[in-house]
Design a protein around this motif. Structure first.
Motif, PDB file in Angstrom:
ATOM      1  N   VAL A 134       0.830  -1.196   0.000  1.00  0.00           N
ATOM      2  CA  VAL A 134       0.000   0.000   0.000  1.00  0.00           C
ATOM      3  C   VAL A 134       0.868   1.252   0.000  1.00  0.00           C
ATOM      4  O   VAL A 134       0.639   2.199  -0.751  1.00  0.00           O
ATOM      5  CB  VAL A 134      -0.938   0.007   1.228  1.00  0.00           C
ATOM      6  N   ARG A 135       1.890   1.277   0.853  1.00  0.00           N
ATOM      7  CA  ARG A 135       2.753   2.450   0.948  1.00  0.00           C
ATOM      8  C   ARG A 135       3.581   2.652  -0.315  1.00  0.00           C
ATOM      9  O   ARG A 135       3.736   3.778  -0.794  1.00  0.00           O
ATOM     10  CB  ARG A 135       3.673   2.329   2.171  1.00  0.00           C
ATOM     11  N   VAL A 136       4.105   1.576  -0.888  1.00  0.00           N
ATOM     12  CA  VAL A 136       4.895   1.694  -2.117  1.00  0.00           C
ATOM     13  C   VAL A 136       4.023   2.197  -3.260  1.00  0.00           C
ATOM     14  O   VAL A 136       4.416   3.076  -4.027  1.00  0.00           O
ATOM     15  CB  VAL A 136       5.557   0.347  -2.479  1.00  0.00           C
ATOM     16  N   THR A 156      10.562   2.943 -16.447  1.00  0.00           N
ATOM     17  CA  THR A 156      11.101   2.887 -15.095  1.00  0.00           C
ATOM     18  C   THR A 156      10.097   2.238 -14.154  1.00  0.00           C
ATOM     19  O   THR A 156       8.918   2.596 -14.147  1.00  0.00           O
ATOM     20  CB  THR A 156      11.432   4.307 -14.588  1.00  0.00           C
ATOM     21  N   ASP A 157      10.548   1.285 -13.372  1.00  0.00           N
ATOM     22  CA  ASP A 157       9.693   0.596 -12.403  1.00  0.00           C
ATOM     23  C   ASP A 157       9.570   1.487 -11.169  1.00  0.00           C
ATOM     24  O   ASP A 157      10.491   1.581 -10.349  1.00  0.00           O
ATOM     25  CB  ASP A 157      10.304  -0.752 -12.029  1.00  0.00           C
ATOM     26  N   ALA A 158       8.417   2.150 -11.042  1.00  0.00           N
ATOM     27  CA  ALA A 158       8.231   3.130  -9.970  1.00  0.00           C
ATOM     28  C   ALA A 158       8.338   2.501  -8.592  1.00  0.00           C
ATOM     29  O   ALA A 158       8.923   3.077  -7.667  1.00  0.00           O
ATOM     30  CB  ALA A 158       6.875   3.824 -10.132  1.00  0.00           C
ATOM     31  N   GLY A 159       7.790   1.322  -8.445  1.00  0.00           N
ATOM     32  CA  GLY A 159       7.838   0.652  -7.161  1.00  0.00           C
ATOM     33  C   GLY A 159       9.262   0.331  -6.732  1.00  0.00           C
ATOM     34  O   GLY A 159       9.617   0.468  -5.552  1.00  0.00           O
ATOM     35  N   VAL A 162      10.951   3.439  -5.305  1.00  0.00           N
ATOM     36  CA  VAL A 162      10.498   3.749  -3.945  1.00  0.00           C
ATOM     37  C   VAL A 162      11.127   2.793  -2.941  1.00  0.00           C
ATOM     38  O   VAL A 162      11.573   3.199  -1.858  1.00  0.00           O
ATOM     39  CB  VAL A 162       8.957   3.699  -3.864  1.00  0.00           C
ATOM     40  N   ARG A 163      11.182   1.525  -3.294  1.00  0.00           N
ATOM     41  CA  ARG A 163      11.803   0.551  -2.390  1.00  0.00           C
ATOM     42  C   ARG A 163      13.289   0.845  -2.196  1.00  0.00           C
ATOM     43  O   ARG A 163      13.842   0.635  -1.105  1.00  0.00           O
ATOM     44  CB  ARG A 163      11.588  -0.870  -2.920  1.00  0.00           C
ATOM     45  N   ALA A 164      13.939   1.354  -3.248  1.00  0.00           N
ATOM     46  CA  ALA A 164      15.361   1.677  -3.145  1.00  0.00           C
ATOM     47  C   ALA A 164      15.600   2.842  -2.189  1.00  0.00           C
ATOM     48  O   ALA A 164      16.682   2.947  -1.598  1.00  0.00           O
ATOM     49  CB  ALA A 164      15.924   2.022  -4.527  1.00  0.00           C
ATOM     50  N   VAL A 165      14.621   3.709  -2.038  1.00  0.00           N
ATOM     51  CA  VAL A 165      14.750   4.832  -1.104  1.00  0.00           C
ATOM     52  C   VAL A 165      14.746   4.342   0.339  1.00  0.00           C
ATOM     53  O   VAL A 165      15.589   4.730   1.158  1.00  0.00           O
ATOM     54  CB  VAL A 165      13.609   5.851  -1.314  1.00  0.00           C
TER      55      VAL A 165
END
Length: 203
Positions: A134-136, A156-159, A162-165
């Motif tokens: 949900v958050r990603v 670009t894989d948006a998820g 975000v996970r990389a952050v």
């Protein structure tokens, strides 16, 4: 759907019973912070919430059911993503939010306890996976917008961005013990943005 077909802890109460759920989930969070998942006891949660034990056992059934509902509530209460129009600023806001959450006197130990529980309880793991999905998905919008603006490569894989952050920040919390501050958050966001611009996360 029959009542017996409903898994305990998956149906959200409404109206006057909502305050019972709120009190119980707050008490469950307190208990997790203090004792961890192994020490989570439904009778103790009922006492803390000042509600009847029967209510807690009937509605949530098990500690895993209670944690699953707690994670559902946490996802619903999470702060909406930032939308500044700048990829770097949006990712920095995300990273700083994660860092603040993980260093919060209550939220940090709570997340650590839930993550630890997820390593040995399948239902808790499923609930945790849903929480982060949900958050990603919420924060992926800032990356998708950057792609639409032409700031990032198509595909670009948006998820993944975000996970990389957040991944380096969770590593500091759970593994290395290195400082988890704004500087660390900004570095994580900057690294993810740079990698995304370089096409690292193109699917």
């Amino acid at each position: 759907m029959n009542a017996e077909d409903v898994e305990p802890g998956t149906v959200r109460p409404g109206g006057r019973t909502a305050r019972v759920r709120e009190a119980v989930l707050r008490a469950a969070g307190d208990a997790l912070v203090e004792h961890g998942f192994d020490g989570l006891d439904l009778a103790d949660v009922a006492r803390r919430a000042e509600v009847g034990k029967t209510t807690v056992y009937r509605r949530w059934s098990t500690p895993a059911g209670l944690v699953a509902d707690l994670l559902t509530d946490m996802a619903e209460q999470s702060v909406p993503r930032t939308d500044t129009g700048s990829l770097e600023e949006d990712l920095r806001a995300n990273a700083r939010l994660v860092a603040r959450t993980l260093t919060d006197a209550r939220q940090g130990p709570l997340f650590a306890a839930v993550i630890a529980a997820a390593t040995c309880d399948t239902r808790t793991a499923q609930a945790l996976h849903h929480f982060y999905a949900v958050r990603v998905a919420e924060w992926a919008g800032c990356v998708s917008a950057a792609v639409e603006r032409g700031d990032l490569p198509a595909g670009t894989d948006a998820g993944e961005v975000v996970r990389a952050v957040s991944a380096p920040l969770y590593y500091r919390l759970l593994a290395s013990g290195d400082p988890l501050d704004e500087a660390a958050a900004d570095r994580a966001a900057g690294a993810a943005a740079a990698a995304a611009r370089a096409g690292v996360y193109v699917a």
